[in-house]
Design a protein around this motif. Structure first.
Motif, PDB file in Angstrom:
ATOM      1  N   PRO A 175       0.838  -1.212   0.000  1.00 34.75           N
ATOM      2  CA  PRO A 175       0.000   0.000   0.000  1.00 34.75           C
ATOM      3  C   PRO A 175       0.869   1.256   0.000  1.00 34.75           C
ATOM      4  O   PRO A 175       1.877   1.313   0.709  1.00 34.75           O
ATOM      5  CB  PRO A 175      -0.784  -0.112   1.311  1.00 34.75           C
ATOM      6  N   GLU A 176       0.504   2.224  -0.828  1.00 35.75           N
ATOM      7  CA  GLU A 176       1.310   3.445  -0.909  1.00 35.75           C
ATOM      8  C   GLU A 176       0.467   4.665  -0.555  1.00 35.75           C
ATOM      9  O   GLU A 176      -0.732   4.707  -0.828  1.00 35.75           O
ATOM     10  CB  GLU A 176       1.970   3.579  -2.275  1.00 35.75           C
ATOM     11  N   ILE A 177       1.120   5.627   0.067  1.00 37.04           N
ATOM     12  CA  ILE A 177       0.454   6.852   0.493  1.00 37.04           C
ATOM     13  C   ILE A 177       0.578   7.874  -0.629  1.00 37.04           C
ATOM     14  O   ILE A 177       1.681   8.223  -1.047  1.00 37.04           O
ATOM     15  CB  ILE A 177       1.070   7.397   1.798  1.00 37.04           C
ATOM     16  N   VAL A 178      -0.566   8.330  -1.121  1.00 38.95           N
ATOM     17  CA  VAL A 178      -0.614   9.328  -2.187  1.00 38.95           C
ATOM     18  C   VAL A 178      -1.474  10.477  -1.677  1.00 38.95           C
ATOM     19  O   VAL A 178      -2.693  10.411  -1.713  1.00 38.95           O
ATOM     20  CB  VAL A 178      -1.207   8.743  -3.485  1.00 38.95           C
ATOM     21  N   GLY A 179      -0.816  11.529  -1.168  1.00 42.33           N
ATOM     22  CA  GLY A 179      -1.552  12.660  -0.597  1.00 42.33           C
ATOM     23  C   GLY A 179      -2.323  12.227   0.635  1.00 42.33           C
ATOM     24  O   GLY A 179      -1.766  11.737   1.594  1.00 42.33           O
ATOM     25  N   ARG A 180      -3.644  12.383   0.604  1.00 44.42           N
ATOM     26  CA  ARG A 180      -4.508  11.994   1.727  1.00 44.42           C
ATOM     27  C   ARG A 180      -4.999  10.557   1.595  1.00 44.42           C
ATOM     28  O   ARG A 180      -5.774  10.087   2.424  1.00 44.42           O
ATOM     29  CB  ARG A 180      -5.737  12.910   1.785  1.00 44.42           C
ATOM     30  N   ASN A 181      -4.607   9.861   0.535  1.00 41.22           N
ATOM     31  CA  ASN A 181      -5.119   8.518   0.256  1.00 41.22           C
ATOM     32  C   ASN A 181      -4.046   7.463   0.441  1.00 41.22           C
ATOM     33  O   ASN A 181      -2.857   7.715   0.230  1.00 41.22           O
ATOM     34  CB  ASN A 181      -5.648   8.432  -1.172  1.00 41.22           C
ATOM     35  N   ILE A 182      -4.488   6.277   0.787  1.00 49.36           N
ATOM     36  CA  ILE A 182      -3.626   5.101   0.769  1.00 49.36           C
ATOM     37  C   ILE A 182      -4.247   4.172  -0.270  1.00 49.36           C
ATOM     38  O   ILE A 182      -5.430   3.827  -0.183  1.00 49.36           O
ATOM     39  CB  ILE A 182      -3.551   4.437   2.151  1.00 49.36           C
ATOM     40  N   ILE A 183      -3.441   3.798  -1.251  1.00 48.85           N
ATOM     41  CA  ILE A 183      -3.958   3.066  -2.403  1.00 48.85           C
ATOM     42  C   ILE A 183      -3.174   1.767  -2.584  1.00 48.85           C
ATOM     43  O   ILE A 183      -1.948   1.740  -2.433  1.00 48.85           O
ATOM     44  CB  ILE A 183      -3.843   3.916  -3.686  1.00 48.85           C
ATOM     45  N   VAL A 184      -3.901   0.712  -2.938  1.00 46.72           N
ATOM     46  CA  VAL A 184      -3.274  -0.549  -3.333  1.00 46.72           C
ATOM     47  C   VAL A 184      -4.150  -1.172  -4.425  1.00 46.72           C
ATOM     48  O   VAL A 184      -5.371  -1.040  -4.413  1.00 46.72           O
ATOM     49  CB  VAL A 184      -3.093  -1.514  -2.129  1.00 46.72           C
ATOM     50  N   ILE A 185      -3.498  -1.809  -5.377  1.00 48.09           N
ATOM     51  CA  ILE A 185      -4.190  -2.490  -6.470  1.00 48.09           C
ATOM     52  C   ILE A 185      -4.102  -3.996  -6.213  1.00 48.09           C
ATOM     53  O   ILE A 185      -3.012  -4.519  -5.992  1.00 48.09           O
ATOM     54  CB  ILE A 185      -3.576  -2.166  -7.855  1.00 48.09           C
ATOM     55  N   VAL A 186      -5.240  -4.674  -6.260  1.00 43.66           N
ATOM     56  CA  VAL A 186      -5.296  -6.126  -6.070  1.00 43.66           C
ATOM     57  C   VAL A 186      -5.712  -6.749  -7.395  1.00 43.66           C
ATOM     58  O   VAL A 186      -6.746  -6.401  -7.955  1.00 43.66           O
ATOM     59  CB  VAL A 186      -6.304  -6.491  -4.965  1.00 43.66           C
TER      60      VAL A 186
END
Length: 192
Positions: A175-186
């Motif tokens: 999971p990576e932190i992008v600004g205010r979001n934490i995003i992961v691709i499954v």
């Protein structure tokens, strides 16, 4: 003509379930402008470099067409074949490829830092359905206000979600932190 002139043109053929089918029109017979051609016979054998007129005579003798397959270094590569049959087979093959093609969509699941365990399981069940259908899953956790100071806790929530769907999917990366979001691709696991 410029040096980037394309020796073929694209032609709209029709539609197949909403997708357009486009065929690459090649130059044939008198449309070929090169004076020297490298000729490939109807059975696939190399006949060598010759003038365009000689190549056309060979094609006409067999009641076939002279088709320019590619152009490079001043010499066209031409092939002797039945252009109508070649065009029909190419369109048929493209239709078959489009029909068998599975479109993979990117579905999104939104989480929050204060999500309850039961709610996380319900979202995991929905994500499990998306992955079972062969779609990719984008898991997004949006942090607001003071929650940004506790991004490590948010990453843990996303990792817990990934553990719940790991039977059907695999995380492409951490999971990576992008600004205010934490995003992961499954991504869905490949069927064996």
């Amino acid at each position: 003509m410029s040096s980037t002139y394309s020796f073929f043109k694209w032609r709209y053929i029709g539609t197949l379930k909403g997708d357009t089918i486009i065929f690459k029109e090649l130059l044939i017979n008198e449309q070929i402008t090169a004076s020297q051609v490298r000729l490939i016979g109807a059975d696939g054998e190399q006949l060598g470099i010759m003038s365009k007129q000689q190549a056309q005579q060979i094609a006409y003798k067999d009641n076939l067409d002279l088709v320019q397959m590619s152009f490079g270094n001043g010499i066209s590569v031409c092939k002797v074949l039945d252009y109508g049959k070649f065009k029909f087979d190419a369109i048929k093959k493209e239709k078959e490829l489009k029909k068998n093609q599975k479109v993979c969509e990117l579905k999104e699941i939104q989480l929050s830092m204060t999500i309850d365990k039961r709610d996380l399981e319900i979202k995991a069940k929905r994500g499990y359905e998306f992955l079972s259908d062969g779609n990719k899953l984008k898991v997004v956790l949006r942090m607001s206000g003071r929650q940004q100071a506790y991004s490590a806790k948010a990453v843990e929530v996303v990792k817990n979600y990934c553990k719940l769907v790991e039977e059907k999917g695999v995380c492409e990366k951490e999971p990576e932190i992008v600004g205010r979001n934490i995003i992961v691709i499954v991504s869905p696991k490949k069927a064996k």
